[in-house]
Design an enzyme around this catalytic site. Structure first.
Site, mmCIF file in Angstrom:
data_model
loop_
_atom_site.group_PDB
_atom_site.id
_atom_site.type_symbol
_atom_site.label_atom_id
_atom_site.label_comp_id
_atom_site.label_asym_id
_atom_site.label_seq_id
_atom_site.Cartn_x
_atom_site.Cartn_y
_atom_site.Cartn_z
ATOM 1 C CG ASP A 78 12.249 68.621 137.165
ATOM 2 O OD1 ASP A 78 12.546 68.532 138.376
ATOM 3 O OD2 ASP A 78 13.051 68.982 136.291
ATOM 4 N N PRO B 170 14.175 81.238 129.564
ATOM 5 C CG PRO B 170 14.632 79.096 130.383
ATOM 6 C CD PRO B 170 13.838 80.339 130.664
ATOM 7 C CG HIS C 73 9.979 76.942 135.021
ATOM 8 N ND1 HIS C 73 11.039 77.565 134.398
ATOM 9 C CD2 HIS C 73 10.226 75.630 134.948
ATOM 10 C CE1 HIS C 73 11.878 76.637 133.961
ATOM 11 N NE2 HIS C 73 11.401 75.457 134.284
ATOM 12 C CG HIS D 88 8.263 77.529 131.373
ATOM 13 N ND1 HIS D 88 7.475 77.276 130.276
ATOM 14 C CD2 HIS D 88 8.917 76.374 131.635
ATOM 15 C CE1 HIS D 88 7.641 76.012 129.905
ATOM 16 N NE2 HIS D 88 8.501 75.443 130.704
ATOM 17 N N GLY D 89 9.333 79.682 128.816
ATOM 18 C CA GLY D 89 10.325 79.260 127.817
ATOM 19 C C GLY D 89 9.743 79.289 126.426
ATOM 20 C CB ALA D 90 11.218 78.485 123.226
ATOM 21 C CG ASN E 150 14.026 70.795 129.162
ATOM 22 O OD1 ASN E 150 14.328 70.297 130.257
ATOM 23 N ND2 ASN E 150 12.860 71.363 128.942
ATOM 24 C CB CYS F 289 11.562 72.252 136.573
ATOM 25 S SG CYS F 289 12.706 72.400 135.212
#
Lengths: 141, 483
Positions: B98, B380, B332, B406-408, B206, B101
């Site tokens: 992706d 996020p 990201h 970039h996230g969890a 997601n 993204c």
């Protein structure tokens, strides 16, 4: 004879494929793919296709095969049903000619269960075991 | 410490190093804690992937991983690698399927208490306005090939020229929403075909659109510069280049796997397939990748516009009362040619960020408004708890090629998540988190429940404590739409 079984994967969809022949591995791969994306649906007119593939390994051919199937399903609305005939030729690299039975559906008529971004090479390594030819296959979703 | 056969040495509380071993051209470095190593990373192959990336020709300094590291394809998610543009390679696996993204955060003038009771109506209108789900399409009229190619070259400019936003939005988008040198002739017909009806769509998995409230402020000065205040309603949009980007990655992976023997790199994983940056294959990939990146920025720009229209409609307010203004848009999943210091000298590098956000410090490389505080870094979390906005600091340039997390990161598989959700009223459960949610199906909601993700606070704190980024605000979601 072949089987495919979903195995645990943190982010994506993973399967273990086992087949008595290398040709049957393609049917197992197609089974795993269909299990991931295809909803229950009534299909229209039958249409078979033949795919000719070439690569440096059996793994490459499996990825290339499902790549084509994924494209034909998502962009052309052609729904695969089963492999009628798969022929592998191991000379000057790896070649495959695969005849697949399927149906026309129309791109926007099918609501797929899952969007497969790609068929990956991750953990894809065909090995011959007592159970037959075995590999994992992971779809990026 | 040894995890999955890989030796790790502690550099400091939040940083671990993998010493060079056979085939590695540089050491590996992972920003994480001992607890995350033992509880999460020991269960998967991501550490091995950090080692594999260290084999890439021309890699500089370290094969890096951010604290949200988990296993990906070739590169781990959360991986950062910079290669010399003359001696090194570019790898589609270092960007991901992706392409671009990314995340966009839009500010409003609204206060949470003004709209919280109307969240159901707001979410329902948004869900109708922004196409979501598997193969979603039809946000705007189907494009002809010529128009799509304009998007691939011009990125967000296309959206602005066609009334989907204002000129100022470009200033607050990474690369101003357009990577120069994008070449549509490097993009396959299949990729073009897949992009024709997907501009302005969220997709599945997601990806999400969230209505958040600023719930906590950690740094008043930076929050003020960013234009953020307590109780403020902000919108978060997370999506990428859709089928067009996946197809470009897949096309080039196929081409590079077949060219592997010619390049003779002998890499430990096929998904690391790569080409010298300046080779024909490398140039073609980069020019096609830029097209997908431009498509993604344009995609988020159109979604932002559809969101603005929807909010005006459902709340019955004017443009000026809504006060919709882009804070920032970050990629990201991307590769960029950037100048970084190597052994005290500036050097042009190809920086791969796969599940890693650019986190540039104060200075000239970021929008003027943020030049004294650092760029907004948008991180996020899951859809029930919280997300963060941080700011880039100088240490990111010194240590991580200007990158952050970039996230969890997921901790439970989708399969397991569905099992966990069986028999539960997930909508009510989300309401207990204070979140109203709409999605194409319950399966997506089950797969994305908060408990399947790490606590993003743990991830963000590692970057904050290591001095790579500074925490600015925490966001709490109260309305979510999913694919």
């Amino acid at each position: 004879m072949y089987t495919f079984k979903e195995i645990d994967h943190t982010a994506d969809l993973a399967y273990q494929l086992i087949a008595t022949t290398q040709e049957a591995l393609f049917s197992a791969a197609l089974g795993a793919y269909k299990n991931s994306v295809l909803p229950q649906h009534k299909y229209n007119a039958a249409k078979d296709i033949t795919l000719s593939l070439q690569g440096n390994s059996i793994e490459e051919l499996i990825v290339d095969f499902l790549r084509e199937i994924n494209y034909l399903l998502t962009e052309k609305g052609w729904v695969p049903e089963k492999i009628i005939n798969a022929r592998l030729i191991f000379e000057n690299g790896f070649k495959a000619k695969i005849n697949v039975a399927g149906h026309e559906s129309g791109k926007n008529k099918l609501e797929l269960k899952e969007e497969i971004k790609a068929i990956t090479y991750h953990q894809l390594a065909v090995v011959k075991t007592n159970e037959g030819y075995k590999t994992n296959l992971i779809f990026d979703i | 410490m040894i995890i999955n056969g890989v030796e790790l040495t502690r550099i400091h509380e939040n940083l671990w190093e993998i010493p060079m071993s056979k085939g590695m051209r540089v050491p590996g470095r992972i920003y994480t804690t001992q607890s995350m190593l033992e509880n999460f990373l020991a269960k998967e192959d991501a550490i091995k992937q950090v080692v594999n990336v260290a084999h890439l020709p021309g890699i500089e300094k370290y094969s890096l991983a951010m604290p949200d590291i988990h296993w990906g394809y070739g590169f781990p998610i959360g991986g950062v690698a910079a290669t010399d543009i003359n001696e090194g390679v570019i790898s589609p696996g270092g960007v991901g399927y992706d392409i671009n993204c990314g995340v966009r955060v839009v500010k409003t003038s609204l206060h949470h208490k003004e709209i919280s009771t109307r969240i159901t109506k707001i979410i329902e209108d948004l869900f109708k306005s922004v196409p979501t789900g598997v193969g979603s399409s039809g946000a705007i009229k189907k494009l002809c090939v010529k128009e799509l190619k304009r998007i691939l070259k011009d990125g967000s400019e296309w959206a602005i020229d066609n009334g989907f936003g204002v000129e100022q939005d470009l200033l607050f988008t990474e690369e101003n929403g357009k990577m120069e040198g994008a070449d549509p002739s490097a993009v396959s017909e299949r990729a073009i075909e897949r992009g024709l009806d997907q501009a302005g769509t969220l997709g599945s998995g997601n990806h999400f659109l969230e209505i958040d409230v600023v719930d906590e402020i950690f740094n008043n000065e930076i929050a003020e510069t960013f234009g953020l205040f307590m109780g403020q309603v902000v919108i978060q949009i997370h999506t990428g280049s859709r089928g067009l980007g996946y197809q470009i990655c897949d096309d080039y992976l196929q081409r590079l796997v077949k060219a592997e023997q010619r390049f003779g790199f002998n890499l430990p994983d096929r998904q690391l397939a790569c080409a010298p940056v300046k080779s024909q294959e490398g140039t073609d990939y980069f020019n096609a990748m830029k097209c997908a990146a431009n498509f993604a920025w344009n995609n988020r720009q159109i979604i932002m516009h559809l969101t603005e229209k929807s909010l005006i409609r459902s709340l019955g307010i004017s443009n000026s009362e809504l006060g919709f203004e882009l804070l920032y848009d970050v990629a990201h999943n991307i590769a960029k040619m950037e100048e970084h210091n190597i052994d005290g000298r500036p050097k042009q590098l190809c920086v791969h960020r796969k599940g890693a956000t650019r986190a540039f410090p104060p200075g000239k490389l970021i929008p003027e408004r943020y030049r004294f505080v650092g760029q907004p870094v948008l991180i996020p979390g899951d859809m029930g708890r919280y997300s963060y906005i941080a700011a880039g600091s100088q240490k990111s340039m010194d240590e991580t090629f200007g990158s952050s997390c970039h996230g969890a990161g997921r901790v439970a598989s989708r399969h397991k998540a569905i099992k966990m959700g069986k028999g539960k009223d997930l909508l009510s459960e989300m309401r207990r988190f204070g979140v109203e949610i709409r999605a194409k199906g319950m399966k997506t909601i089950a797969e994305e429940m908060p408990y399947v993700y790490k606590d993003v606070t743990d991830v963000v704190d590692i970057m904050h404590n290591a001095g790579i980024t500074k925490k600015v605000v925490k966001l709490k979601p109260f309305g979510v739409i999913k694919g």
